[in-house]
Design a protein around this motif. Structure first.
Motif, PDB file in Angstrom:
ATOM      1  N   UNK A 130      33.440  57.716  -5.937  1.00 19.56           N
ATOM      2  CA  UNK A 130      32.746  56.763  -6.599  1.00 19.56           C
ATOM      3  C   UNK A 130      31.374  57.543  -7.108  1.00 19.56           C
ATOM      4  N   UNK A 131      30.669  58.306  -6.440  1.00 23.33           N
ATOM      5  CA  UNK A 131      29.867  59.247  -6.828  1.00 23.33           C
ATOM      6  C   UNK A 131      30.095  60.083  -8.241  1.00 23.33           C
ATOM      7  N   UNK A 132      31.282  60.713  -8.389  1.00 23.76           N
ATOM      8  CA  UNK A 132      31.894  61.336  -9.460  1.00 23.76           C
ATOM      9  C   UNK A 132      31.880  60.638 -10.485  1.00 23.76           C
ATOM     10  N   UNK A 133      32.462  59.604 -10.049  1.00 23.73           N
ATOM     11  CA  UNK A 133      32.716  58.408 -11.403  1.00 23.73           C
ATOM     12  C   UNK A 133      31.373  57.891 -11.924  1.00 23.73           C
ATOM     13  N   UNK A 134      30.565  57.690 -11.473  1.00 22.95           N
ATOM     14  CA  UNK A 134      29.264  57.193 -11.687  1.00 22.95           C
ATOM     15  C   UNK A 134      28.357  57.841 -12.149  1.00 22.95           C
ATOM     16  N   UNK A 164      40.316  63.812  -4.707  1.00 25.51           N
ATOM     17  CA  UNK A 164      41.026  63.956  -6.004  1.00 25.51           C
ATOM     18  C   UNK A 164      42.146  62.566  -6.438  1.00 25.51           C
ATOM     19  N   UNK A 165      42.488  62.030  -5.548  1.00 19.33           N
ATOM     20  CA  UNK A 165      43.449  60.686  -5.908  1.00 19.33           C
ATOM     21  C   UNK A 165      42.489  59.654  -6.118  1.00 19.33           C
ATOM     22  N   UNK A 166      41.495  59.422  -5.563  1.00 20.81           N
ATOM     23  CA  UNK A 166      40.694  58.247  -5.988  1.00 20.81           C
ATOM     24  C   UNK A 166      39.593  58.435  -6.987  1.00 20.81           C
ATOM     25  N   UNK A 167      39.368  59.773  -7.277  1.00 15.73           N
ATOM     26  CA  UNK A 167      38.523  59.598  -8.525  1.00 15.73           C
ATOM     27  C   UNK A 167      38.883  59.192  -9.765  1.00 15.73           C
ATOM     28  N   UNK A 168      40.172  59.283 -10.183  1.00 22.14           N
ATOM     29  CA  UNK A 168      40.629  58.690 -11.421  1.00 22.14           C
ATOM     30  C   UNK A 168      40.633  56.770 -11.439  1.00 22.14           C
ATOM     31  N   UNK A 175      28.157  48.448 -15.959  1.00 20.70           N
ATOM     32  CA  UNK A 175      27.808  49.330 -17.184  1.00 20.70           C
ATOM     33  C   UNK A 175      26.720  48.909 -18.183  1.00 20.70           C
ATOM     34  N   UNK A 176      27.102  47.579 -18.456  1.00 21.06           N
ATOM     35  CA  UNK A 176      26.140  46.771 -19.346  1.00 21.06           C
ATOM     36  C   UNK A 176      24.752  46.719 -18.569  1.00 21.06           C
ATOM     37  N   UNK A 223      37.888  51.944 -12.478  1.00 15.61           N
ATOM     38  CA  UNK A 223      37.281  50.808 -12.206  1.00 15.61           C
ATOM     39  C   UNK A 223      35.818  50.636 -12.581  1.00 15.61           C
ATOM     40  N   UNK A 224      35.282  51.826 -12.797  1.00 11.53           N
ATOM     41  CA  UNK A 224      33.972  52.034 -13.421  1.00 11.53           C
ATOM     42  C   UNK A 224      34.016  51.361 -14.947  1.00 11.53           C
TER      43      UNK A 224
END
Length: 182
Positions: free
Chosen positions: A124-128, A28-32, A45-46, A37-38
């Motif tokens: 990282x998985x949640x963010x991407x 929960x701390x690392x996801x934001x 992303x491009x 970073x994403x």
């Protein structure tokens, strides 16, 4: 009396209760941070969306508007064998580029025992996840409709095709993340 000094990274990380946060709390701390970073990772992303767009157009133009003559049926069979590996391989190329830069930071923070590796992978998985769903959809739409794949039972057949591409993308992501951490 002087305050005690902290010599080890785990002493510096101790909380008021004396225990480290569990993996869920670390996630929960690392996801934001992973989301930030994403968004800052403009080349990745491009890369994902250009890959989906260009490969979808390339596959679509190569197998443009297939019909029912025997030559087109053979081309459709060839398309079925190429549509997944082309996208999966190029996804791995983009992930390799991403992990080459991200793992430098991860290794440094892992040496300092700032968080558990599982928490970092989950964050990282949640963010991407949005990118890993949207990019295969873009690719699927282009390939499916430009190549004129099955139009009977469109909802079902197109839905299966999109879900297949999303699952392949997620499997590729999980495989690549696992290999990068080993």
């Amino acid at each position: 009396s002087s305050p005690p000094t902290t010599n080890s990274p785990t002493d510096a990380l101790s909380t008021t209760s004396g225990t480290r946060p569990n993996v869920l709390h670390q996630t929960l701390i690392l996801t934001p941070r992973a989301f930030v970073n994403m968004h800052r990772g403009y080349p990745e992303l491009v890369g994902h969306f250009l890959q989906a767009l260009l490969l979808g157009l390339l596959m679509g133009i190569t197998y443009f508007r297939l019909g029912s003559p025997p030559a087109d049926i053979q081309s459709l069979k060839t398309l079925a064998f190429q549509v997944v590996p082309v996208y999966g391989y190029m996804s791995q190329v983009v992930w390799t580029f991403k992990w080459c830069s991200a793992l430098v930071v991860f290794d440094r923070e892992r040496e300092d025992e700032l968080y558990a590796p599982a928490a970092w992978v989950l964050a990282e998985s949640l963010a991407w996840l949005p990118v890993n769903v949207i990019a295969p959809i873009v690719y699927s739409v282009l390939v499916y409709f430009v190549c004129r794949m099955r139009e009977d039972g469109l909802r079902y057949n197109f839905g299966v095709f999109v879900i297949d591409m999303i699952l392949i993308q997620l499997c590729s992501y999980i495989w690549h993340t696992t290999v990068a951490l080993v």
